[in-house]
Scaffold this motif. Structure first.
Motif, PDB file in Angstrom:
ATOM      1  N   TYR A   1      23.377  19.489   1.306  1.00 15.54           N
ATOM      2  CA  TYR A   1      23.749  20.895   1.439  1.00 15.54           C
ATOM      3  C   TYR A   1      23.751  21.626   0.092  1.00 15.54           C
ATOM      4  O   TYR A   1      23.297  22.768  -0.007  1.00 15.54           O
ATOM      5  CB  TYR A   1      25.122  21.016   2.113  1.00 15.54           C
ATOM      6  CG  TYR A   1      25.434  22.432   2.521  1.00 15.54           C
ATOM      7  CD1 TYR A   1      24.938  22.948   3.711  1.00 15.54           C
ATOM      8  CD2 TYR A   1      26.188  23.265   1.694  1.00 15.54           C
ATOM      9  CE1 TYR A   1      25.190  24.261   4.078  1.00 15.54           C
ATOM     10  CE2 TYR A   1      26.442  24.568   2.054  1.00 15.54           C
ATOM     11  CZ  TYR A   1      25.949  25.062   3.239  1.00 15.54           C
ATOM     12  OH  TYR A   1      26.196  26.365   3.604  1.00 15.54           O
TER      13      TYR A   1
ATOM     14  N   TYR B   1      21.397  32.247  -1.790  1.00 12.67           N
ATOM     15  CA  TYR B   1      22.716  31.627  -1.643  1.00 12.67           C
ATOM     16  C   TYR B   1      23.564  31.936  -2.877  1.00 12.67           C
ATOM     17  O   TYR B   1      24.729  32.308  -2.768  1.00 12.67           O
ATOM     18  CB  TYR B   1      22.550  30.109  -1.455  1.00 12.67           C
ATOM     19  CG  TYR B   1      23.838  29.374  -1.126  1.00 12.67           C
ATOM     20  CD1 TYR B   1      24.201  29.122   0.198  1.00 12.67           C
ATOM     21  CD2 TYR B   1      24.701  28.945  -2.129  1.00 12.67           C
ATOM     22  CE1 TYR B   1      25.375  28.447   0.510  1.00 12.67           C
ATOM     23  CE2 TYR B   1      25.872  28.281  -1.831  1.00 12.67           C
ATOM     24  CZ  TYR B   1      26.209  28.027  -0.514  1.00 12.67           C
ATOM     25  OH  TYR B   1      27.385  27.371  -0.216  1.00 12.67           O
TER      26      TYR B   1
ATOM     27  N   ILE C   1      37.557  29.232   5.718  1.00 16.80           N
ATOM     28  CA  ILE C   1      37.307  28.678   7.062  1.00 16.80           C
ATOM     29  C   ILE C   1      35.844  28.242   7.184  1.00 16.80           C
ATOM     30  O   ILE C   1      34.943  29.012   6.875  1.00 16.80           O
ATOM     31  CB  ILE C   1      37.612  29.749   8.139  1.00 16.80           C
ATOM     32  CG1 ILE C   1      39.095  30.115   8.148  1.00 16.80           C
ATOM     33  CG2 ILE C   1      37.145  29.293   9.510  1.00 16.80           C
ATOM     34  CD1 ILE C   1      40.015  29.043   8.682  1.00 16.80           C
TER      35      ILE C   1
ATOM     36  N   GLY D   1      34.583  25.885   5.433  1.00 14.27           N
ATOM     37  CA  GLY D   1      34.302  25.894   3.993  1.00 14.27           C
ATOM     38  C   GLY D   1      33.229  24.909   3.561  1.00 14.27           C
ATOM     39  O   GLY D   1      32.803  24.933   2.407  1.00 14.27           O
ATOM     40  N   GLY D   2      32.785  24.026   4.460  1.00 13.95           N
ATOM     41  CA  GLY D   2      31.665  23.138   4.148  1.00 13.95           C
ATOM     42  C   GLY D   2      31.941  22.259   2.944  1.00 13.95           C
ATOM     43  O   GLY D   2      32.973  21.582   2.863  1.00 13.95           O
TER      44      GLY D   2
ATOM     45  N   GLU E   1      37.773  22.680   7.313  1.00 12.49           N
ATOM     46  CA  GLU E   1      36.400  22.262   7.629  1.00 12.49           C
ATOM     47  C   GLU E   1      36.480  21.067   8.586  1.00 12.49           C
ATOM     48  O   GLU E   1      37.088  20.055   8.253  1.00 12.49           O
ATOM     49  CB  GLU E   1      35.691  21.902   6.312  1.00 12.49           C
ATOM     50  CG  GLU E   1      34.423  21.102   6.454  1.00 12.49           C
ATOM     51  CD  GLU E   1      33.363  21.765   7.333  1.00 12.49           C
ATOM     52  OE1 GLU E   1      33.051  22.938   7.141  1.00 12.49           O
ATOM     53  OE2 GLU E   1      32.864  21.055   8.252  1.00 12.49           O
TER      54      GLU E   1
ATOM     55  N   MET F   1      31.098  16.947   5.352  1.00 13.73           N
ATOM     56  CA  MET F   1      31.142  18.137   4.494  1.00 13.73           C
ATOM     57  C   MET F   1      32.394  18.113   3.608  1.00 13.73           C
ATOM     58  O   MET F   1      32.324  18.285   2.398  1.00 13.73           O
ATOM     59  CB  MET F   1      31.164  19.415   5.344  1.00 13.73           C
ATOM     60  CG  MET F   1      29.899  19.704   6.108  1.00 13.73           C
ATOM     61  SD  MET F   1      28.495  20.036   5.014  1.00 13.73           S
ATOM     62  CE  MET F   1      28.014  21.681   5.434  1.00 13.73           C
TER      63      MET F   1
ATOM     64  N   LEU G   1      38.680  26.093  13.065  1.00  8.36           N
ATOM     65  CA  LEU G   1      39.420  27.353  12.979  1.00  8.36           C
ATOM     66  C   LEU G   1      40.370  27.496  14.161  1.00  8.36           C
ATOM     67  O   LEU G   1      41.532  27.880  13.994  1.00  8.36           O
ATOM     68  CB  LEU G   1      38.416  28.523  12.955  1.00  8.36           C
ATOM     69  CG  LEU G   1      38.969  29.912  13.261  1.00  8.36           C
ATOM     70  CD1 LEU G   1      40.046  30.314  12.252  1.00  8.36           C
ATOM     71  CD2 LEU G   1      37.841  30.953  13.270  1.00  8.36           C
TER      72      LEU G   1
ATOM     73  N   VAL H   1      32.241  32.088   5.535  1.00  9.21           N
ATOM     74  CA  VAL H   1      30.848  32.357   5.173  1.00  9.21           C
ATOM     75  C   VAL H   1      29.914  31.467   5.984  1.00  9.21           C
ATOM     76  O   VAL H   1      29.998  30.234   5.926  1.00  9.21           O
ATOM     77  CB  VAL H   1      30.619  32.134   3.660  1.00  9.21           C
ATOM     78  CG1 VAL H   1      29.140  32.347   3.320  1.00  9.21           C
ATOM     79  CG2 VAL H   1      31.488  33.073   2.842  1.00  9.21           C
TER      80      VAL H   1
ATOM     81  N   TYR I   1      29.022  32.007  13.329  1.00  9.74           N
ATOM     82  CA  TYR I   1      27.963  31.950  14.353  1.00  9.74           C
ATOM     83  C   TYR I   1      27.852  30.574  15.000  1.00  9.74           C
ATOM     84  O   TYR I   1      27.302  30.431  16.086  1.00  9.74           O
ATOM     85  CB  TYR I   1      26.605  32.378  13.760  1.00  9.74           C
ATOM     86  CG  TYR I   1      25.980  31.335  12.844  1.00  9.74           C
ATOM     87  CD1 TYR I   1      26.316  31.269  11.501  1.00  9.74           C
ATOM     88  CD2 TYR I   1      25.063  30.404  13.322  1.00  9.74           C
ATOM     89  CE1 TYR I   1      25.771  30.321  10.661  1.00  9.74           C
ATOM     90  CE2 TYR I   1      24.509  29.445  12.489  1.00  9.74           C
ATOM     91  CZ  TYR I   1      24.867  29.408  11.161  1.00  9.74           C
ATOM     92  OH  TYR I   1      24.325  28.451  10.340  1.00  9.74           O
TER      93      TYR I   1
HETATM   94  C1  LIG Z   1      26.470  26.735   7.155  1.00 14.64           C
HETATM   95  S1  LIG Z   1      27.956  25.845   6.864  1.00 14.64           S
HETATM   96  C2  LIG Z   1      28.757  26.967   5.747  1.00 14.64           C
HETATM   97  C3  LIG Z   1      29.596  26.273   4.705  1.00 14.64           C
HETATM   98  C4  LIG Z   1      30.174  27.175   3.622  1.00 14.64           C
HETATM   99  N1  LIG Z   1      30.990  28.218   4.147  1.00 14.64           N
HETATM  100  C5  LIG Z   1      29.068  27.742   2.764  1.00 14.64           C
HETATM  101  O1  LIG Z   1      28.726  28.919   2.951  1.00 14.64           O
HETATM  102  O2  LIG Z   1      28.547  27.026   1.921  1.00 14.64           O
HETATM  103  C6  LIG Z   1      28.885  26.092   8.370  1.00 14.64           C
HETATM  104  C7  LIG Z   1      30.156  25.284   8.417  1.00 14.64           C
HETATM  105  O3  LIG Z   1      30.939  25.713   9.545  1.00 14.64           O
HETATM  106  C8  LIG Z   1      31.673  24.593   9.977  1.00 14.64           C
HETATM  107  N2  LIG Z   1      32.182  24.780  11.339  1.00 14.64           N
HETATM  108  C9  LIG Z   1      31.540  24.581  12.507  1.00 14.64           C
HETATM  109  N3  LIG Z   1      32.348  24.821  13.555  1.00 14.64           N
HETATM  110  C10 LIG Z   1      33.551  25.176  13.028  1.00 14.64           C
HETATM  111  C11 LIG Z   1      34.822  25.544  13.607  1.00 14.64           C
HETATM  112  N4  LIG Z   1      34.979  25.596  14.916  1.00 14.64           N
HETATM  113  N5  LIG Z   1      35.836  25.841  12.769  1.00 14.64           N
HETATM  114  C12 LIG Z   1      35.643  25.814  11.418  1.00 14.64           C
HETATM  115  N6  LIG Z   1      34.472  25.467  10.828  1.00 14.64           N
HETATM  116  C13 LIG Z   1      33.441  25.165  11.626  1.00 14.64           C
HETATM  117  C14 LIG Z   1      30.645  23.459   9.891  1.00 14.64           C
HETATM  118  O4  LIG Z   1      31.248  22.197   9.903  1.00 14.64           O
HETATM  119  C15 LIG Z   1      29.938  23.795   8.599  1.00 14.64           C
HETATM  120  O5  LIG Z   1      30.456  23.098   7.503  1.00 14.64           O
END
Ligand SMILES: C[S@@+](CC[C@H](N)C(=O)[O-])C[C@H]1O[C@@H](n2cnc3c(N)ncnc32)[C@H](O)[C@@H]1O
Length: 256
Positions: free
Chosen positions: A36, A46, A69, A71-72, A93, A98, A119, A134, A138
Motif C-alpha cells: 500500500y 496521493y 477512520i 486509517g489503513g 482500522e 493494514m 467505524l 480518507v 465508499y
Molecule cells: C483505500 S484504504 C484507505 C486508507 C487510508 N485512509 C489512506 O488514505 O491511506 C481504505 C481502508 O478502509 C478500511 N475499511 C473498510 N471497511 C471499513 C469499515 N467498515 N470501517 C472502517 N474502515 C474500513 C479498509 O480496511 C482500508 O484500510
C-alpha cells in the motif's frame, strides 16, 4: 463480538448483528497492505492529498482528540501525530494487515492508539474534535449510515476531513498516468520495476473497480456527495474534486 474483518481473496465478509454476510466482490485490504505504501512513495496525487491534509491542520485550532477512520497503514495518522504532538490520535482500522503496518511504521509516536475495528462498531459519541476519513467510506456498507456514524463521533462544531472515491476507478487510466509519471522521474526501467512491485495494488484496484461496477461499492457525483454529507448533519466549509477527478474532498463541521 470482534469487529475485525477477515478477507478471503477479493471477496470479504462483513459482520452484521453477530453473523456474517458476504457483500460480493471487494478489495482484500490485508493483501493490499504490504504494497500500500508504494502509493505514498510514488503516486503524486496521493501525496498531494497528504499535503492538503497537513495544510488544513495548520488552519484550525489544535484538536485535542483526532480519530482516523479506515486509517489503513496510518499515513494520515502519521501527519496528525507529527503536526499535533499534543493531541490524542486514535487510528481505527478493521484489517489486521493494514493496522500492523501502521503500528510498525508509527512506533516512535506516543500519542497514537490503535483500534482494530470498523467505524460502525466504534462507540465514543461526541468526543472527537476532528474526524479524518480518507478513501474509506465508499468501501463500507451503507455509506449514508456511516456518514451518520462519523457525525456521531464528533462534538458539535468538530471538524470532518473527508475524501471519498466517487467515480469508477479506471485502472487502465491510472496505470498509464503512473507509468508516464514514473518514466519521467526514474526512467523506463525503474518505472517498469516499480509497476511490477505494485502488481498487488493493480490487482486490488481491479477488485475495487469491479465492486463499483457491481454496486457493492457506491459511486457518486460531487453534488450527490455534498447532499449526503449535509443530510448527515454537517455544514460544508470546502469542497473540491481531487485525485484526477476521481474523488471528492469535503471539509465540514458537525452541526450543533
Ligand atoms: C483505500 S484504504 C484507505 C486508507 C487510508 N485512509 C489512506 O488514505 O491511506 C481504505 C481502508 O478502509 C478500511 N475499511 C473498510 N471497511 C471499513 C469499515 N467498515 N470501517 C472502517 N474502515 C474500513 C479498509 O480496511 C482500508 O484500510
Amino acid at each position: 463480538m470482534s469487529s475485525q474483518v477477515q478477507s478471503q481473496g477479493s471477496v470479504s465478509a462483513d459482520l452484521v448483528d453477530g453473523g456474517t454476510v458476504s457483500r460480493g466482490t471487494q478489495a482484500d485490504w490485508n493483501a493490499y497492505a504490504s504494497e500500500y505504501d508504494l502509493l505514498s512513495d510514488h503516486n503524486p496525487e496521493y501525496r498531494a492529498l497528504q499535503r492538503d491534509f497537513e495544510a488544513f491542520l495548520a488552519t484550525i485550532e489544535t484538536p485535542d482528540r483526532i480519530v482516523d477512520i479506515g486509517g489503513g497503514t496510518g499515513n494520515y495518522t502519521q501527519i496528525a501525530a507529527r503536526c499535533c504532538p499534543g493531541s490524542a490520535i486514535r487510528l481505527v482500522e478493521p484489517h489486521e494487515g493494514m493496522i500492523a503496518v501502521a503500528r510498525r511504521k508509527l512506533s516512535d509516536f506516543r500519542n497514537i492508539t490503535y483500534d482494530t475495528a470498523t467505524l460502525e462498531s466504534v462507540d465514543a459519541p461526541g468526543t472527537a474534535d476532528l474526524v479524518v476519513c480518507v478513501h474509506a467510506l465508499y468501501t463500507m456498507p451503507d455509506p449514508d449510515r456511516r456518514l451518520a456514524d462519523l457525525r456521531r463521533l464528533l462534538r458539535p462544531g468538530g471538524w470532518l476531513y473527508l475524501i471519498d472515491l466517487g467515480r469508477r476507478l479506471d485502472v487502465k487510466d491510472w496505470r498509464a498516468y503512473l507509468f508516464s509519471h514514473l518514466r519521467r522521474e526514474h526512467g523506463v526501467f525503474r518505472a517498469l520495476r516499480i509497476l511490477w512491485q505494485s502488481r498487488e495494488i493493480a490487482k486490488q484496484n481491479t477488485a475495487i473497480e469491479r465492486a463499483q461496477t457491481e454496486g457493492v461499492y457506491r459511486t457518486h457525483t460531487a453534488e450527490e456527495f455534498a447532499s449526503a454529507v449535509t443530510a448527515a448533519g454537517f455544514d460544508i466549509h470546502r469542497q473540491e474534486t481531487v485525485y484526477r477527478g476521481y474523488s471528492d474532498l469535503i471539509v465540514a463541521r458537525a452541526r450543533a
